[in-house]
Design an enzyme around this catalytic site. Sequence first.
Site, short mmCIF file in Angstrom:
data_model
loop_
_atom_site.label_atom_id
_atom_site.label_comp_id
_atom_site.label_asym_id
_atom_site.label_seq_id
_atom_site.Cartn_x
_atom_site.Cartn_y
_atom_site.Cartn_z
N SER A 1 5.80 -2.58 -9.33
CA SER A 1 6.70 -2.03 -10.62
C SER A 1 6.15 -3.02 -11.81
CB SER A 1 7.98 -1.75 -10.43
OG SER A 1 8.08 -0.65 -9.64
N ASN B 1 -4.53 -2.49 -8.94
CA ASN B 1 -4.83 -1.72 -7.88
C ASN B 1 -4.92 -0.19 -8.38
OD1 ASN B 1 -4.90 -0.67 -5.45
ND2 ASN B 1 -3.03 -1.16 -4.60
N HIS C 1 -1.89 -3.80 2.37
CA HIS C 1 -1.24 -2.72 1.56
C HIS C 1 -0.14 -2.01 2.14
CE1 HIS C 1 0.06 -0.15 -1.87
NE2 HIS C 1 -0.37 -1.41 -2.47
N GLY D 1 5.75 1.71 -7.08
CA GLY D 1 5.55 2.91 -7.47
C GLY D 1 6.85 3.59 -7.95
N GLU E 1 4.93 -7.86 -2.14
CA GLU E 1 5.00 -6.37 -2.64
C GLU E 1 6.24 -5.90 -1.85
OE1 GLU E 1 1.45 -5.17 -4.74
OE2 GLU E 1 1.51 -4.08 -3.01
N GLU F 1 0.86 0.88 1.63
CA GLU F 1 0.21 2.33 1.92
C GLU F 1 -0.93 2.46 3.00
OE1 GLU F 1 -0.93 3.05 -2.13
OE2 GLU F 1 1.13 2.95 -2.58
N LYS G 1 -5.83 2.36 -6.46
CA LYS G 1 -5.41 3.28 -5.32
C LYS G 1 -6.48 4.34 -5.33
CE LYS G 1 -0.83 1.92 -5.73
NZ LYS G 1 0.60 1.73 -5.30
P1 PGA Z 1 3.04 -0.24 -8.84
O1 PGA Z 1 2.06 -0.58 -7.46
O2 PGA Z 1 2.76 -1.55 -9.83
O3 PGA Z 1 2.68 1.12 -9.20
O4 PGA Z 1 4.53 -0.51 -8.37
C1 PGA Z 1 1.90 -1.78 -7.10
C2 PGA Z 1 0.86 -1.89 -5.67
O5 PGA Z 1 1.15 -0.67 -5.05
O6 PGA Z 1 0.12 -2.70 -5.65
#
Ligand code: PGA
Length: 234
Positions: free
Chosen positions: A196, A7, A85, A160, A154, A87, A9
């Site tokens: 992560s 992903n 997601h 992140g 998630e 976000e 983003k």
């Molecule tokens: P990350 O993000 O691997 O940077 O934790 C995962 C995601 O947002 O799908």
Amino acid sequence: MKYIIGNWKMNGNKQLLLEMLNAITQKNSKNQVILCVPYTMLQSGTDIVSMGAQNISTHEFGPYTGEISAEMVYESGARYVILGHSEVREYHNESDSDVYTKANIALKYGLTPIICVGETAQERDQGLTQKIIEQSLRKSLPDCLDKKIIIAYEPRWAIGRGITPSYDDISRVHLLIHTTVKSLGYQDFNILYGASVKPDNVMEIMSLKYVDGVLVGGASLKKDEFISIITNVK
Ligand code: PGA
């Protein structure tokens, strides 16, 4: 076959995409690699790497300036779309009901939805993880029971941040997702873990029951890390 989904983003550019596609192609993994990239790069899918979008509209078409429809995403060559997601939930107030509408539209236009569910830090601290996940699944999964869907666990507090739940916690949530989705009657589904994921934890995560793949954010933008993740998923 396992899923390794990146992903991106709102990151990356065409140069990185080209380099990433070449590197992934050379690895020739037997698993399904998918890159969920910004809309402008969706037409770059290959025989080896499928493309996915990161959102679609709740509408099929119409006067919705700035939005993109499932049909447009499909026409660009993408075959997957991330929905729900954290976000998008946070910055665009996307609700479970929006995710439900989008998931139905995605399936109608030939896209496989990758539906994200996960608890916040506060919900986790209050012991509400299982309740939130189950509730979210019941409200957001599409009507059609026999088309393929992908669900991604998630944990919102871990995205992140370089931290992950314990492997026991991941196992518990994946078992819950498996049991819930099965009891709702879905016949063809896979469950991914996301938050992560790194080259050095992916093997352990993938060894857990009911983990069919990973959704990778930050590490999917670093060629060496993403290739190591692909290599480490047997
Ligand atoms: P990350 O993000 O691997 O940077 O934790 C995962 C995601 O947002 O799908």
